[in-house]
Design a protein around this motif. Structure first.
Motif, mmCIF file in Angstrom:
data_model
loop_
_atom_site.group_PDB
_atom_site.id
_atom_site.type_symbol
_atom_site.label_atom_id
_atom_site.label_comp_id
_atom_site.label_asym_id
_atom_site.label_seq_id
_atom_site.Cartn_x
_atom_site.Cartn_y
_atom_site.Cartn_z
ATOM 1 N N PHE A 131 -10.173 -12.838 3.335
ATOM 2 C CA PHE A 131 -10.652 -12.081 4.490
ATOM 3 C C PHE A 131 -9.732 -12.331 5.685
ATOM 4 C CE2 PHE A 131 -14.355 -12.957 1.839
ATOM 5 C CZ PHE A 131 -14.878 -11.687 1.683
ATOM 6 N N PRO A 132 -9.498 -11.320 6.504
ATOM 7 C CA PRO A 132 -10.166 -10.022 6.535
ATOM 8 C C PRO A 132 -9.541 -8.950 5.629
ATOM 9 C CG PRO A 132 -8.730 -10.197 8.422
ATOM 10 C CD PRO A 132 -8.644 -11.516 7.707
ATOM 11 N N ALA A 133 -8.511 -9.283 4.850
ATOM 12 C CA ALA A 133 -7.826 -8.277 4.030
ATOM 13 C C ALA A 133 -8.779 -7.538 3.095
ATOM 14 C CB ALA A 133 -6.715 -8.937 3.221
ATOM 15 N N ALA A 134 -9.822 -8.214 2.616
ATOM 16 C CA ALA A 134 -10.736 -7.619 1.641
ATOM 17 C C ALA A 134 -11.759 -6.679 2.263
ATOM 18 C CB ALA A 134 -11.461 -8.716 0.861
ATOM 19 N N TYR A 135 -11.883 -6.699 3.588
ATOM 20 C CA TYR A 135 -12.839 -5.783 4.224
ATOM 21 C C TYR A 135 -12.385 -4.338 4.006
ATOM 22 C CZ TYR A 135 -14.853 -9.724 6.841
ATOM 23 O OH TYR A 135 -15.472 -10.894 7.199
ATOM 24 N N PRO A 136 -13.320 -3.420 3.753
ATOM 25 C CA PRO A 136 -12.966 -2.012 3.506
ATOM 26 C C PRO A 136 -12.240 -1.346 4.670
ATOM 27 C CG PRO A 136 -15.219 -2.446 2.813
ATOM 28 C CD PRO A 136 -14.766 -3.665 3.565
ATOM 29 N N TRP A 137 -12.507 -1.781 5.894
ATOM 30 C CA TRP A 137 -11.907 -1.139 7.072
ATOM 31 C C TRP A 137 -10.559 -1.771 7.447
ATOM 32 C CZ3 TRP A 137 -16.589 -3.530 6.699
ATOM 33 C CH2 TRP A 137 -16.693 -4.825 7.215
ATOM 34 N N VAL A 138 -10.156 -2.804 6.728
ATOM 35 C CA VAL A 138 -8.866 -3.459 6.969
ATOM 36 C C VAL A 138 -7.917 -3.104 5.824
ATOM 37 C CG1 VAL A 138 -7.685 -5.696 7.126
ATOM 38 C CG2 VAL A 138 -9.888 -5.360 8.274
ATOM 39 N N LEU A 139 -6.661 -2.876 6.136
ATOM 40 C CA LEU A 139 -5.667 -2.611 5.101
ATOM 41 C C LEU A 139 -5.132 -3.931 4.569
ATOM 42 C CD1 LEU A 139 -3.532 0.403 6.429
ATOM 43 C CD2 LEU A 139 -5.284 0.393 4.656
ATOM 44 N N GLY A 140 -5.523 -4.258 3.350
ATOM 45 C CA GLY A 140 -5.048 -5.487 2.718
ATOM 46 C C GLY A 140 -3.732 -5.228 1.994
ATOM 47 N N VAL A 141 -2.761 -6.117 2.192
ATOM 48 C CA VAL A 141 -1.422 -5.945 1.628
ATOM 49 C C VAL A 141 -1.080 -7.105 0.708
ATOM 50 C CG1 VAL A 141 1.045 -5.858 2.189
ATOM 51 C CG2 VAL A 141 -0.597 -4.608 3.594
ATOM 52 N N LYS A 142 -0.449 -6.785 -0.405
ATOM 53 C CA LYS A 142 0.007 -7.828 -1.317
ATOM 54 C C LYS A 142 1.408 -7.507 -1.814
ATOM 55 C CE LYS A 142 -2.318 -7.998 -5.190
ATOM 56 N NZ LYS A 142 -3.380 -7.841 -6.203
ATOM 57 N N TYR A 143 2.158 -8.551 -2.132
ATOM 58 C CA TYR A 143 3.502 -8.386 -2.683
ATOM 59 C C TYR A 143 3.426 -8.459 -4.201
ATOM 60 C CZ TYR A 143 8.290 -9.461 -4.045
ATOM 61 O OH TYR A 143 9.521 -9.453 -4.657
ATOM 62 N N MET A 144 4.014 -7.460 -4.852
ATOM 63 C CA MET A 144 4.054 -7.407 -6.310
ATOM 64 C C MET A 144 5.511 -7.221 -6.728
ATOM 65 S SD MET A 144 0.673 -4.989 -6.934
ATOM 66 C CE MET A 144 0.642 -5.203 -8.714
ATOM 67 N N PRO A 145 6.161 -8.274 -7.202
ATOM 68 C CA PRO A 145 7.607 -8.238 -7.466
ATOM 69 C C PRO A 145 8.036 -7.258 -8.552
ATOM 70 C CG PRO A 145 6.627 -10.244 -8.358
ATOM 71 C CD PRO A 145 5.575 -9.591 -7.529
ATOM 72 N N TYR A 146 7.106 -6.816 -9.398
ATOM 73 C CA TYR A 146 7.494 -5.968 -10.513
ATOM 74 C C TYR A 146 7.363 -4.474 -10.211
ATOM 75 C CZ TYR A 146 2.435 -6.370 -11.094
ATOM 76 O OH TYR A 146 1.086 -6.403 -10.865
ATOM 77 N N ILE A 147 7.108 -4.106 -8.955
ATOM 78 C CA ILE A 147 7.067 -2.691 -8.619
ATOM 79 C C ILE A 147 8.201 -2.373 -7.652
ATOM 80 C CG2 ILE A 147 4.563 -2.668 -8.882
ATOM 81 C CD1 ILE A 147 4.370 -2.289 -5.848
ATOM 82 N N GLY A 149 9.106 -0.053 -4.211
ATOM 83 C CA GLY A 149 8.522 0.724 -3.126
ATOM 84 C C GLY A 149 7.105 0.306 -2.806
ATOM 85 N N ILE A 150 6.398 1.190 -2.114
ATOM 86 C CA ILE A 150 5.024 0.914 -1.679
ATOM 87 C C ILE A 150 4.069 1.836 -2.411
ATOM 88 C CG2 ILE A 150 3.441 0.879 0.289
ATOM 89 C CD1 ILE A 150 5.794 0.424 2.097
ATOM 90 N N LYS A 151 2.941 1.309 -2.859
ATOM 91 C CA LYS A 151 1.939 2.120 -3.549
ATOM 92 C C LYS A 151 0.545 1.702 -3.132
ATOM 93 C CE LYS A 151 0.634 1.093 -7.668
ATOM 94 N NZ LYS A 151 0.502 0.856 -9.112
ATOM 95 N N ARG A 152 -0.387 2.613 -3.256
ATOM 96 C CA ARG A 152 -1.781 2.280 -3.004
ATOM 97 C C ARG A 152 -2.376 1.609 -4.224
ATOM 98 N NH1 ARG A 152 -5.525 6.616 -0.118
ATOM 99 N NH2 ARG A 152 -6.794 4.753 -0.042
ATOM 100 N N ILE A 153 -3.372 0.779 -3.977
ATOM 101 C CA ILE A 153 -4.082 0.103 -5.053
ATOM 102 C C ILE A 153 -5.526 0.580 -5.020
ATOM 103 C CG2 ILE A 153 -4.729 -2.111 -6.067
ATOM 104 C CD1 ILE A 153 -2.565 -3.413 -4.368
ATOM 105 N N TYR A 154 -6.041 0.944 -6.179
ATOM 106 C CA TYR A 154 -7.439 1.371 -6.267
ATOM 107 C C TYR A 154 -8.231 0.373 -7.104
ATOM 108 C CZ TYR A 154 -5.656 5.771 -4.447
ATOM 109 O OH TYR A 154 -5.049 6.722 -3.662
ATOM 110 N N LYS A 155 -9.432 0.060 -6.648
ATOM 111 C CA LYS A 155 -10.314 -0.862 -7.361
ATOM 112 C C LYS A 155 -9.647 -2.215 -7.596
ATOM 113 C CE LYS A 155 -12.835 2.846 -9.680
ATOM 114 N NZ LYS A 155 -13.269 3.424 -10.975
ATOM 115 N N SER A 156 -9.021 -2.730 -6.558
ATOM 116 C CA SER A 156 -8.357 -4.030 -6.647
ATOM 117 C C SER A 156 -9.399 -5.149 -6.669
ATOM 118 C CB SER A 156 -7.425 -4.213 -5.452
ATOM 119 O OG SER A 156 -6.914 -5.518 -5.411
ATOM 120 N N GLU A 157 -9.196 -6.109 -7.533
ATOM 121 C CA GLU A 157 -10.158 -7.209 -7.646
ATOM 122 C C GLU A 157 -10.154 -8.106 -6.416
ATOM 123 O OE1 GLU A 157 -9.476 -9.325 -11.241
ATOM 124 O OE2 GLU A 157 -10.080 -7.665 -12.539
#
Length: 262
Positions: A131-147, A149-157
């Protein structure tokens, strides 16, 4: 632009990128420089933000005492500085895993976003709900080395909304000469970078749905992702309801998976 983080050295930011930023504490007061703590987590993230927003004024709220200890109350006080302000975005590269005593953070972040200010916060590097990244009204960002560019994540755990792959930074390139750790990237470092990319689209996250999907390692999934992304764009242009788009894409996903398994 604003950033909230642990101790931030104004002098070190200036040395790294040749730009002055405003650094204050959680109550809006100037802070003391600690030479022994110049290259901190906060200093690095604030430097990346100032680098990416070279033509914008950056205000950094430096938290913690000389022992780098930060309280939840201090974080909430820092957010309160920006209530009813004209800032467009607040970056936060720190967070909390503990679900207890989060009521104040819950309320202040909601008020900030309701004022039209975007909060972009770092998720955990180890997939923990943060938190607060997990709140629905906050944009949570994570680094994923195997992708890429930038992409949206849906239903992230872990509640994150956006992922980014490797990105370039002059600040990190300079620091990597001193310490090879900075050759890598983390979710915290990704926050100011993602903020700068979304700023180009006035923080309209939906624009990521229209951009080319990030390429994954699996080539079969690559072909599927690029195909569905183009279809999604067509559907959006036809002004179809979002839930209908998801149903159609889900059906295509199932069909493609069946074909790839054959």
């Amino acid at each position: 632009m604003a950033i909230i983080d642990n101790y931030i050295s104004k002098n070190e930011v200036a040395n790294l990128i040749g730009k002055d930023i405003t650094v204050i504490d959680a109550h809006g007061n100037s802070i003391k420089e600690y030479k022994w703590a110049e290259m901190t987590h906060g200093t690095v993230c604030a430097s990346i933000l100032a680098e990416k927003f070279e033509d914008a004024n950056v205000t950094a709220v430096s938290l913690g005492d000389s022992h780098m200890e930060i309280s939840l109350e201090e974080v909430c006080s820092a957010f309160q500085l920006f209530e009813k302000s004209n800032f467009k975005c607040i970056c936060l590269s720190i967070g909390i895993h503990n679900w207890i005593h989060l009521h104040a953070l819950y309320n202040i972040t909601q008020r900030i976003v309701s004022d039209g200010i975007q909060i972009i916060s770092s998720g955990s590097n180890d997939e923990k709900i943060t938190f607060p990244a997990a709140y629905p009204w906050v944009l949570g960002v994570k680094y994923m080395p195997y992708i890429s560019g930038i992409k949206r994540i849906y239903k992230s755990e872990d509640g994150c909304d956006i992922a980014t792959g490797f990105f370039k930074s002059q600040v990190l390139e300079k620091l990597s000469i001193r310490n090879s750790f900075f050759m890598t990237r983390t979710s915290s470092m990704a926050v100011p970078y993602v903020a700068s990319e979304l700023y180009k689209y006035n923080f309209n996250v939906r624009i990521l749905d229209y951009l080319k999907e990030s390429k994954l390692k699996d080539e079969g999934k690559n072909r599927f992702m690029s195909f569905t992304n183009n279809l999604y764009l067509c559907l959006c242009k036809m002004n179809m309801k979002s839930y209908l788009c998801r149903i159609i894409l889900k059906l295509i996903y199932l069909v493609c998976n069946f074909i790839l398994m054959e």
